[in-house]
Write an enzyme that holds these catalytic residues in place. Structure first.
Site, PDB file in Angstrom:
ATOM      1  CE  LYS A  53      -7.917   5.200 -11.326  1.00 24.71           C
ATOM      2  NZ  LYS A  53      -6.461   5.028 -11.432  1.00 24.71           N
ATOM      3  NE  ARG A  91       1.899   1.412  -8.565  1.00 28.40           N
ATOM      4  CZ  ARG A  91       0.855   2.112  -8.957  1.00 28.40           C
ATOM      5  NH1 ARG A  91       0.409   3.091  -8.225  1.00 28.40           N
ATOM      6  NH2 ARG A  91       0.244   1.831 -10.092  1.00 28.40           N
ATOM      7  N   PRO A  92       8.388   0.468  -9.176  1.00 26.53           N
ATOM      8  CG  PRO A  92       9.810  -1.351  -9.463  1.00 26.53           C
ATOM      9  CD  PRO A  92       8.641  -0.889  -8.666  1.00 26.53           C
TER      10      PRO A  92
HETATM   11  C1  EPZ Z   1      -1.935  -0.479 -13.225  1.00 27.96           C
HETATM   12  O1  EPZ Z   1      -0.803   0.064 -12.587  1.00 27.96           O
HETATM   13  C2  EPZ Z   1      -3.134   0.244 -12.668  1.00 27.96           C
HETATM   14  N1  EPZ Z   1      -3.039   1.664 -12.956  1.00 27.96           N
HETATM   15  C3  EPZ Z   1      -3.250   0.009 -11.169  1.00 27.96           C
HETATM   16  O2  EPZ Z   1      -4.432   0.617 -10.699  1.00 27.96           O
HETATM   17  C4  EPZ Z   1      -3.337  -1.494 -10.905  1.00 27.96           C
HETATM   18  O3  EPZ Z   1      -3.355  -1.724  -9.511  1.00 27.96           O
HETATM   19  C5  EPZ Z   1      -2.147  -2.208 -11.550  1.00 27.96           C
HETATM   20  O4  EPZ Z   1      -2.053  -1.881 -12.954  1.00 27.96           O
HETATM   21  C6  EPZ Z   1      -2.211  -3.716 -11.427  1.00 27.96           C
HETATM   22  O5  EPZ Z   1      -3.402  -4.186 -12.011  1.00 27.96           O
HETATM   23  C7  EPZ Z   1      -3.493   2.154 -14.106  1.00 27.96           C
HETATM   24  O6  EPZ Z   1      -3.931   1.420 -14.983  1.00 27.96           O
HETATM   25  C8  EPZ Z   1      -3.474   3.628 -14.295  1.00 27.96           C
HETATM   26  P1  EPZ Z   1       1.835  -2.820 -13.070  1.00 27.96           P
HETATM   27  P2  EPZ Z   1       0.662  -0.223 -13.130  1.00 27.96           P
HETATM   28  O7  EPZ Z   1       2.928  -2.251 -13.920  1.00 27.96           O
HETATM   29  O8  EPZ Z   1       0.616  -0.354 -14.598  1.00 27.96           O
HETATM   30  C9  EPZ Z   1       5.785  -4.190 -10.731  1.00 27.96           C
HETATM   31  C10 EPZ Z   1      -5.737   1.987  -9.248  1.00 27.96           C
HETATM   32  O9  EPZ Z   1      -6.058   1.924  -8.038  1.00 27.96           O
HETATM   33  N2  EPZ Z   1       6.551  -3.418 -11.715  1.00 27.96           N
HETATM   34  O10 EPZ Z   1       0.949  -3.846 -13.654  1.00 27.96           O
HETATM   35  O11 EPZ Z   1       1.548   0.795 -12.545  1.00 27.96           O
HETATM   36  C11 EPZ Z   1       4.941  -3.301  -9.828  1.00 27.96           C
HETATM   37  O12 EPZ Z   1       5.697  -2.734  -8.790  1.00 27.96           O
HETATM   38  C12 EPZ Z   1      -4.315   1.671  -9.705  1.00 27.96           C
HETATM   39  O13 EPZ Z   1      -6.505   2.343 -10.139  1.00 27.96           O
HETATM   40  C13 EPZ Z   1       7.931  -3.488 -11.714  1.00 27.96           C
HETATM   41  O14 EPZ Z   1       8.534  -4.172 -10.882  1.00 27.96           O
HETATM   42  O15 EPZ Z   1       0.955  -1.637 -12.460  1.00 27.96           O
HETATM   43  C14 EPZ Z   1       3.885  -4.261  -9.373  1.00 27.96           C
HETATM   44  O16 EPZ Z   1       4.377  -5.028  -8.324  1.00 27.96           O
HETATM   45  C15 EPZ Z   1      -3.363   1.488  -8.581  1.00 27.96           C
HETATM   46  N3  EPZ Z   1       8.621  -2.752 -12.641  1.00 27.96           N
HETATM   47  C16 EPZ Z   1       3.668  -5.154 -10.596  1.00 27.96           C
HETATM   48  O17 EPZ Z   1       4.852  -5.001 -11.393  1.00 27.96           O
HETATM   49  C17 EPZ Z   1       7.988  -1.973 -13.562  1.00 27.96           C
HETATM   50  O18 EPZ Z   1       8.666  -1.337 -14.376  1.00 27.96           O
HETATM   51  C18 EPZ Z   1       2.474  -4.799 -11.467  1.00 27.96           C
HETATM   52  O19 EPZ Z   1       2.498  -3.403 -11.749  1.00 27.96           O
HETATM   53  C19 EPZ Z   1       6.584  -1.934 -13.572  1.00 27.96           C
HETATM   54  C20 EPZ Z   1       5.886  -2.663 -12.636  1.00 27.96           C
END
Ligand code: EPZ
Length: 431
Positions: free
Chosen positions: A22, A131-132
Site C-alpha cells: 500500500k 502528524r504535521p
Molecule cells: C508514512 O507516513 C506511512 N504512510 C505510515 O504508514 C508510516 O507509519 C510512516 O510513514 C512512518 O513509517 C504512507 O506511506 C502512506 P512520516 P508519513 O512523515 O509519511 C513527523 C500505515 O499504517 N513529521 O515518516 O506520514 C510525523 O509526525 C501508515 O500504513 C513531522 O513532524 O510519516 C512523525 O512523527 C500510518 N512533520 C514522523 O515525522 C512533517 O512534515 C514520521 O512521519 C512530516 C512528518
C-alpha cells in the site's frame, strides 16, 4: 457496516500470497501526475486507500483504467492499472477528498512541479497523532515554492518552476522524502536531500521515477541526489511486495503456531521485524518462493522492541507485535518513537484479557497464559489487524467491528487467513 467474526485456537498452516505494498502504491500512483505519458503499475493491491486515491487523481484529470482479469489469474493477484495525466484539469485537492487519507496531501509536489501551482487541503489530525506537514512544506519552499496557508489549504506557487536546492530534514520523514523526490525530479538544477528516509517504498518510488526519465542517485541511503529534468515520460513498474503485510502474517503465525509460506515476501525488506519474530521463538527461513515462518509447541518468549525509521523496527508493525507479546512467557517493553499516540490498540487488547501498562512512550506487556475472545474495534488500520492477531489465538469468538480500517490496507485478509485454517468470516451489514 461489515464485521469480521473469528473463532480462535487454530494453527495457521499453508501459504499466503503477499500483495503489493500500500505505502509504495500510493506515492507511485501520485507520480503519474508528473507526466503526460502513461504510467502502468503492476501488482497494485485492491484496497480502499487505492480506490480513494484513484478518485482524488481523477479529480485532477488522471485517466485511470484497470486491466481486465485473464483466465488463470488468481483472485489475490495484484491488478495492473494505467494512469494517464495527459492534462491536469484541476490543481485543487479539496477537503472532502484529502481529509480521508493523509497520503493524498502528497499530490502537492507533482502538481507544483508540473503546473507551477497547487491548492491542497491540510490533512488535519488522525488517530495516531497530530502528524504535521511542516517538513513537506519546508521541502517545497526550499525548492522555491511560495506557500500560504489559507482557510485550511496549503496554497503553493512556483510560477517560474522549481529550482534545485539542499534539503536537510531535521527528522526522518517518509512523506517529506517522497515529496522532495517528486518535486526535485522536475526542478531546474540539482537537489540534495540530507537525512532522507531509507524505507523500501522510497527506493520503489525512486526506481519508478528513474524509469520515467528522472536522474536520481542514492535512494535507500541517507543522502539522495537528484538532477532535475525538464520532462518525465510514461513507464511500466511493478509495486514492491508489502513488508508490513508480510510482517503481520509472520507475527500471526508466531502467535498461533503453525507453518506458513509468505509467498513473494522479501526478508531484506523487514529484517528487524523478522529478528524480533525469531527471538520470540518462531523459525524464519528464506526460500525461493518467499519467507517460511513456523513455530511448534514451545512458548512465546518476551522480546523488547523500539520502533525506528527503516532499517529499524517499523512503527506499522508495533501493534501487531504487541498482540504477539500479550501471550509471551514474561514481560516485554514496546517503545514507540515515531508517533506520539500510536497506542490506541492497548485498551482493545485489554478486552481479550491482556495485561498492558503504558509508561510514556513505552508499553509494558506482561504476558498471560490465555486470551479470551471479545467484541472489539479500532481506530486505525494496524491497530485493527493487531486485534485480528489476538483473536486468532484467543479462546472463543471475537467480533472485530469497523472493518473498513482493515480494508484500507489488507487485501483479502479473511480469505488469506481462512485458506490457512483460521476460522474467520466477514459478516456484511445486518448479517
Ligand atoms: C508514512 O507516513 C506511512 N504512510 C505510515 O504508514 C508510516 O507509519 C510512516 O510513514 C512512518 O513509517 C504512507 O506511506 C502512506 P512520516 P508519513 O512523515 O509519511 C513527523 C500505515 O499504517 N513529521 O515518516 O506520514 C510525523 O509526525 C501508515 O500504513 C513531522 O513532524 O510519516 C512523525 O512523527 C500510518 N512533520 C514522523 O515525522 C512533517 O512534515 C514520521 O512521519 C512530516 C512528518
Amino acid at each position: 457496516m461489515d464485521r469480521i467474526r473469528i473463532v480462535g485456537g487454530h494453527r495457521l498452516m499453508g501459504a499466503i500470497p503477499i500483495s503489493g505494498a500500500k505505502n509504495a502504491a500510493l506515492p507511485l500512483m501520485i507520480a503519474a501526475l508528473l507526466t503526460d505519458g502513461t504510467l502502468t503499475l503492476e501488482n497494485l493491491p485492491r484496497l480502499a486507500d487505492v480506490s480513494q486515491l484513484a478518485r482524488i487523481l481523477a479529480n485532477h484529470g488522471v485517466d485511470y483504467t484497470i486491466e481486465g482479469k485473464r483466465i488463470g489469474d488468481s483472485e489475490v493477484q495484484g491488478q495492473t492499472v494505467h494512469l494517464s495525466a495527459r492534462q491536469i484539469v484541476d490543481t485543487t485537492a479539496p477537503y472532502d477528498l484529502v481529509s480521508r487519507m493523509r497520503a493524498s496531501f502528497w499530490v502537492l509536489a507533482p502538481l507544483v512541479a508540473r503546473m507551477g501551482e497547487a491548492k491542497v487541503s491540510l490533512p488535519g489530525g488522525c488517530a495516531i497523532g497530530t502528524r504535521p506537514v511542516d517538513l513537506l512544506l519546508m521541502a517545497m519552499e526550499r525548492l522555491g515554492a511560495e506557500i500560504e496557508i489559507e482557510n485550511g489549504y496549503a496554497v503553493a506557487k512556483a510560477r517560474n518552476g522549481l529550482r534545485g536546492a539542499d534539503i536537510d530534514f531535521p527528522k526522518v520523514t517518509v512523506g517529506g522524502t517522497h515529496t522532495a523526490l517528486m518535486a526535485a525530479s522536475l526542478a531546474h538544477g540539482t537537489t540534495v536531500i540530507h537525512n532522507a528516509a531509507r524505507e523500501p517504498e522510497i527506493v520503489d518510488l525512486a526506481d519508478c521515477l528513474v524509469k520515467m526519465g528522472a536522474k536520481i542517485k542514492g535512494a535507500g541511503s541517507k543522502t539522495i541526489e537528484i538532477s532535475g529534468v525538464s520532462r518525465l515520460t510514461g513507464a511500466r513498474h511493478a509495486v514492491l511486495p508489502d513488508r508490513i503485510e508480510a510482517g503481520t502474517y509472520a507475527m500471526a503465525v508466531a502467535m498461533t503456531g503453525g507453518d506458513v509460506l509468505l509467498q513473494g515476501a522479501r526478508a531484506e525488506l523487514l529484517q528487524s521485524a523478522l529478528d524480533a519474530v525469531v527471538r520470540s521463538g518462531a523459525t524464519v527461513a528464506e526460500t525461493n518462493e518467499g519467507i517460511r515462518v513456523y513455530r511448534n509447541g514451545a512458548g512465546i518468549q518476551p522480546v523488547d522492541v523500539s520502533t525506528d525509521p527503516f532499517p529499524g523496527f517499523p512503527t506499522d508493525l508495533q501493534a501487531q507485535f504487541m498482540a504477539l507479546m500479550t501471550r509471551a512467557e514474561g514481560t516485554s517493553r514496546i517503545t514507540e518513537t515515531i508517533f506520539e499516540n500510536r497506542f490506541m490498540h492497548v485498551a482493545e487488547l485489554a478486552r481479550f484479557g491482556a495485561h498492558i501498562r503504558l509508561d510514556g512512550d513505552t508499553a509494558i506487556v506482561e504476558g498471560v497464559a490465555r486470551l479470551k475472545g471479545a467484541p472489539v474495534m479500532a481506530t486505525d488500520l494496524r491497530a485493527s489487524v493487531s486485534l485480528v492477531i489476538a483473536a486468532l489465538a484467543a479462546e472463543g469468538e471475537t467480533m472485530v467491528n469497523r472493518v473498513y480500517h482493515l480494508d484500507r490496507g489488507f487485501e483479502a485478509l479473511e480469505k488469506k487467513l481462512g485458506a490457512c485454517g483460521a476460522e474467520i468470516e466477514r459478516l456484511s451489514s445486518g448479517g
